[in-house]
Design an enzyme around this catalytic site. Structure first.
Site, PDB file in Angstrom:
ATOM      1  N   GLU A   1       0.835  -1.226   0.000  1.00  0.00           N
ATOM      2  CA  GLU A   1       0.000   0.000   0.000  1.00  0.00           C
ATOM      3  C   GLU A   1       0.857   1.260   0.000  1.00  0.00           C
ATOM      4  OE1 GLU A   1      -2.614   1.137  -0.937  1.00  0.00           O
ATOM      5  OE2 GLU A   1      -2.922  -0.989  -1.309  1.00  0.00           O
TER       6      GLU A   1
HETATM    7  C1  LIG Z   1       2.454  -9.799   0.246  1.00  0.00           C
HETATM    8  C2  LIG Z   1       2.225  -8.655  -0.693  1.00  0.00           C
HETATM    9  C3  LIG Z   1       0.945  -8.301  -1.044  1.00  0.00           C
HETATM   10  C4  LIG Z   1       0.729  -7.268  -1.963  1.00  0.00           C
HETATM   11  N1  LIG Z   1      -0.552  -6.978  -2.371  1.00  0.00           N
HETATM   12  C5  LIG Z   1      -0.727  -6.141  -3.433  1.00  0.00           C
HETATM   13  C6  LIG Z   1      -2.017  -5.984  -4.045  1.00  0.00           C
HETATM   14  O1  LIG Z   1      -3.013  -6.551  -3.591  1.00  0.00           O
HETATM   15  N2  LIG Z   1      -2.105  -5.216  -5.153  1.00  0.00           N
HETATM   16  C7  LIG Z   1      -1.042  -4.577  -5.698  1.00  0.00           C
HETATM   17  O2  LIG Z   1      -1.198  -3.906  -6.702  1.00  0.00           O
HETATM   18  N3  LIG Z   1       0.186  -4.674  -5.118  1.00  0.00           N
HETATM   19  C8  LIG Z   1       0.372  -5.445  -4.016  1.00  0.00           C
HETATM   20  N4  LIG Z   1       1.615  -5.577  -3.455  1.00  0.00           N
HETATM   21  C9  LIG Z   1       2.716  -4.799  -3.992  1.00  0.00           C
HETATM   22  C10 LIG Z   1       3.181  -3.704  -3.047  1.00  0.00           C
HETATM   23  O3  LIG Z   1       2.217  -2.696  -2.946  1.00  0.00           O
HETATM   24  C11 LIG Z   1       4.543  -3.218  -3.550  1.00  0.00           C
HETATM   25  O4  LIG Z   1       5.457  -4.269  -3.334  1.00  0.00           O
HETATM   26  C12 LIG Z   1       5.005  -1.959  -2.867  1.00  0.00           C
HETATM   27  O5  LIG Z   1       4.165  -0.876  -3.180  1.00  0.00           O
HETATM   28  C13 LIG Z   1       6.447  -1.591  -3.248  1.00  0.00           C
HETATM   29  O6  LIG Z   1       6.659  -1.716  -4.612  1.00  0.00           O
HETATM   30  P1  LIG Z   1       7.904  -2.588  -5.148  1.00  0.00           P
HETATM   31  O7  LIG Z   1       7.857  -3.899  -4.475  1.00  0.00           O
HETATM   32  O8  LIG Z   1       7.899  -2.569  -6.609  1.00  0.00           O
HETATM   33  O9  LIG Z   1       9.177  -1.825  -4.605  1.00  0.00           O
HETATM   34  P2  LIG Z   1       9.907  -0.616  -5.347  1.00  0.00           P
HETATM   35  O10 LIG Z   1       8.903   0.350  -5.829  1.00  0.00           O
HETATM   36  O11 LIG Z   1      10.871  -1.156  -6.321  1.00  0.00           O
HETATM   37  O12 LIG Z   1      10.687   0.062  -4.139  1.00  0.00           O
HETATM   38  C14 LIG Z   1      11.938  -0.452  -3.642  1.00  0.00           C
HETATM   39  C15 LIG Z   1      12.432   0.457  -2.521  1.00  0.00           C
HETATM   40  O13 LIG Z   1      12.688   1.757  -3.042  1.00  0.00           O
HETATM   41  C16 LIG Z   1      12.011   2.725  -2.273  1.00  0.00           C
HETATM   42  N5  LIG Z   1      11.599   3.835  -3.129  1.00  0.00           N
HETATM   43  C17 LIG Z   1      10.984   3.785  -4.323  1.00  0.00           C
HETATM   44  N6  LIG Z   1      10.753   5.018  -4.783  1.00  0.00           N
HETATM   45  C18 LIG Z   1      11.222   5.870  -3.866  1.00  0.00           C
HETATM   46  C19 LIG Z   1      11.273   7.288  -3.740  1.00  0.00           C
HETATM   47  N7  LIG Z   1      10.761   8.091  -4.669  1.00  0.00           N
HETATM   48  N8  LIG Z   1      11.836   7.826  -2.643  1.00  0.00           N
HETATM   49  C20 LIG Z   1      12.331   7.029  -1.676  1.00  0.00           C
HETATM   50  N9  LIG Z   1      12.304   5.693  -1.725  1.00  0.00           N
HETATM   51  C21 LIG Z   1      11.764   5.120  -2.810  1.00  0.00           C
HETATM   52  C22 LIG Z   1      10.815   2.003  -1.680  1.00  0.00           C
HETATM   53  O14 LIG Z   1      10.336   2.653  -0.525  1.00  0.00           O
HETATM   54  C23 LIG Z   1      11.417   0.636  -1.393  1.00  0.00           C
HETATM   55  O15 LIG Z   1      12.092   0.642  -0.161  1.00  0.00           O
HETATM   56  C24 LIG Z   1       1.838  -6.562  -2.503  1.00  0.00           C
HETATM   57  C25 LIG Z   1       3.135  -6.913  -2.109  1.00  0.00           C
HETATM   58  C26 LIG Z   1       3.344  -7.952  -1.246  1.00  0.00           C
HETATM   59  C27 LIG Z   1       4.756  -8.330  -0.896  1.00  0.00           C
END
Ligand SMILES: Cc1cc2nc3c(=O)[nH]c(=O)nc-3n(C[C@H](O)[C@H](O)[C@H](O)COP(=O)(O)OP(=O)(O)OC[C@H]3O[C@@H](n4cnc5c(N)ncnc54)[C@H](O)[C@@H]3O)c2cc1C
Length: 596
Positions: free
Chosen positions: A443
């Site tokens: 989220e």
């Molecule tokens: C168990 C689980 C359930 C989930 N359920 C859903 C769901 O129902 N629907 C859905 O759509 N998604 C879902 N997700 C996805 C989840 O919302 C994302 O994993 C999350 O938003 C982070 O995206 P990412 O994994 O691509 O990380 P990334 O976006 O690649 O981020 C990697 C790191 O970089 C940091 N970062 C990125 N941009 C910035 C910035 N501008 N400034 C500072 N730091 C930054 C982040 O904070 C993080 O620490 C789920 C994930 C999991 C693991």
């Protein structure tokens, strides 16, 4: 495997004494009839359902997990989940706070909030199935066409169908502007959608007759980035005109993820192979519509961590009273036993009180915000509705990030109370820690929440929303500043309020020179503001407890002690956090990436 007893006494304190919820609801025509009897009856029944039906499935659901059949592309949830969901639907729980126009019971959000805490304490993984439906309901209600509302909302409200949010793709989670799923318009007004989504919670399961996926995709010639995203409703089974379930739509689960916690919830890779969908709202305005879902989900994630904090606390408390180990430093406390119960040791108390204070702070905070949502939706005065909406917008990232960070701290402390037994799965404590960890990530990670708070909600708004909330704190400080008994609460509250004002100005000034200053300060900043909010609520609760401490009801003594602990032991971390937030971007940005 431990126990769960819904904290009804504290919920009643928060609703009836702290928020004076009946008086507040009387001002809202839609809820004027919701009296204390209704509220207490729902709490009692909710406590029964959650502790008797859901809690017993929590540990078994974690051990068993979900099973994916790659040929049939189906997902089977852990034993008992489906039957519990049937009971939930038959009991009318899904419809509790939904609009009567679509079959809901029309009860206030603030009451649903308490029930939602119970659900999450009992079984977070299970609760995510109906939890996501709630966001889908909110989103469709606000942005759906009349026809979409007619066809889908009653099914979501009753719980016969569940919802999902399909945003994330393998190459993009935070930066949704990069998403690649495509939607092609068809002559009949529908769209054909192709793409791959990952990490979709409750994306496929066997608990409901149909699943309504809310999918983000790009229409042809959409602008680049987040301005070119549209939102689509893509049902697992295409509904017939009469609302019954029809043909299977090619949106299927390719695999489920192996993960750290919430094993009872299916986290699915979803493939859209030319699936049929319908647009929600306008083309390229999908992110705007999806924000309704995301905001509901952000509050929901905060509630998940409140639920886990409470259950972890309850069990650690029972254990600490029972487990004997060593003698108290200040003299034997249980001479009839070989050693004293570990609750005599100051640091065990610190761990327990940390979890207790974070649970009670979060309960007051989320109940407050839920009531503000009721007022935003139903208050007859437009000005009041707008003020409430602004406050909810300001506080939402704090609910998501502060409560989930605290949930991680609290579940870990509660596990520590068990010593080595906490690490062993038999006691169930390690599950709470594992389950709590995801809440800081999905989220929008807690970093993203912090940027939302400081960047969008505060600096872009020239601090107007924060000042309004600050006015409430200042009024409370002025009103109680001369009361000697209150000074131990009011003085640190007023002091922190002033410091937040100065810190905000300072970061704002630095940000004019360098926007990285916002990113460097945001995470400690959110935690400081979170403590300001909790200080305000604990001070108010302490005031009630002071007035009633001699009533003979020990609840108030405990409340006062918890507030004192909060101000003595938890709130002072703001001094360090403020120093961190002020230290600026230089120490973070000095090192070239290749020198790390
Ligand atoms: C168990 C689980 C359930 C989930 N359920 C859903 C769901 O129902 N629907 C859905 O759509 N998604 C879902 N997700 C996805 C989840 O919302 C994302 O994993 C999350 O938003 C982070 O995206 P990412 O994994 O691509 O990380 P990334 O976006 O690649 O981020 C990697 C790191 O970089 C940091 N970062 C990125 N941009 C910035 C910035 N501008 N400034 C500072 N730091 C930054 C982040 O904070 C993080 O620490 C789920 C994930 C999991 C693991």
């Amino acid at each position: 495997m431990g126990q769960y007893v819904a904290p009804i006494r504290d919920m009643q304190f928060v609703l009836h004494e702290f928020l004076k919820v009946e008086d507040q609801l009387k001002e809202l025509p839609a809820h004027a009839e919701t009296d204390a009897d209704i509220i207490n009856a729902v709490l009692e029944e909710g406590a029964k359902f959650t502790s008797e039906v859901l809690f017993p499935l929590n540990h078994s659901g974690d051990r068993e997990g979900c099973t994916h059949d790659p040929v049939a592309k189906t997902v089977t949830t852990p034993k008992g989940f489906k039957e519990a969901y049937k009971q939930y639907v038959e009991g009318g729980w899904a419809a509790l706070a939904c609009d009567p126009e679509f079959g809901g019971q029309g009860l206030p959000v603030v009451l649903n909030n308490s029930f939602y805490e119970m659900l999450n304490s009992s079984n977070q993984a299970w609760t995510m199935y109906p939890g996501l439906s709630h966001g889908a309901y909110e989103c469709l209600k606000e942005h759906g066409t009349d026809e979409q509302k007619r066809l889908y909302l009653p099914k979501l409200v009753s719980g016969e169908w569940t919802g999902t949010m399909c945003l994330t793709e393998p190459h993009c989670g935070t930066d949704l502007g990069m998403l690649r799923s495509k939607a092609i318009p068809e002559a009949d007004g529908s769209w054909t959608i192709t793409g791959n989504k990952i990490f979709i919670s409750a994306g496929e399961h066997d608990m409901s007759d149909n699943i309504l996926h809310l999918v983000l995709a790009r229409v042809p010639d959409a602008p680049e980035g987040s301005k070119g995203i549209s939102l689509f409703l893509v049902p697992k089974f295409l509904p017939k005109e009469d609302g019954s379930v029809g043909e299977r739509n090619p949106i299927t689960c390719g695999a489920i993820e192996e993960k750290m916690g919430i094993h009872g919830n299916s986290t699915c890779q979803m493939n859209l192979d030319g699936a049929k969908g319908w647009i929600i709202g306008q083309p390229n305005k999908g992110l705007n519509a999806m924000f309704v879902f995301m905001n509901a989900a952000r509050l929901g994630v905060g509630m998940q961590s409140l639920g886990l904090t409470e259950i972890a606390y309850q069990n650690a408390l029972t254990y600490a009273k029972d487990r004997i180990q060593m003698r108290s430093l200040s003299g034997v406390k249980a001479p009839d036993k070989q050693a004293d119960p570990i609750i005599v040791h100051p640091d065990v108390r610190r761990m327990l009180l940390t979890a207790k204070a974070y649970a009670e702070g979060a309960r007051a905070f989320t109940s407050y915000i839920a009531l503000q949502i009721d007022r935003e939706l139903n208050h007859p005065d437009e000005e009041v509705r707008k003020e409430c909406a602004d406050e909810v917008a300001l506080l939402t990232p704090i609910v998501k990030a502060f409560i989930t960070d605290n949930g991680w701290i609290a579940t870990s402390e509660a596990m520590q109370v068990y010593g080595g037994h906490g690490y062993i799965s038999e006691w169930g404590m390690e599950q709470y820690v594992r389950d709590a960890r995801i809440n800081l990530i999905y989220e929008g990670t807690n970093t993203i929440q912090s940027l939302d708070l400081l960047g969008r909600k505060i600096l872009m708004d020239n601090g107007a929303k924060l000042r309004k909330f600050g006015d409430k704190i200042r009024a409370f400080v002025e009103e109680n500043g001369t009361d000697e008994a209150m000074s131990e609460f009011v003085t640190p509250l007023g002091d922190l309020g002033e410091k937040v004002g100065k810190l905000t100005m300072e970061i704002g000034m630095k940000a004019f020179q360098n926007q990285d200053e916002v990113g460097a300060a945001a995470v400690p900043y959110l935690r400081v503001v979170g403590h300001m909010v909790y200080s305000y609520f604990f001070a108010q609760m302490a005031k009630i407890a002071l007035e009633k401490q001699d009533s003979g009801d020990n609840f108030y003594k405990a409340k006062l002690a918890t507030a004192r602990f909060y101000f003595a032991r938890l709130q002072p971390e703001t001094a360090t956090l403020i120093r961190q937030a002020r230290s600026g971007a230089a120490s973070l940005m000095a090192l070239d990436a290749d020198l790390f």
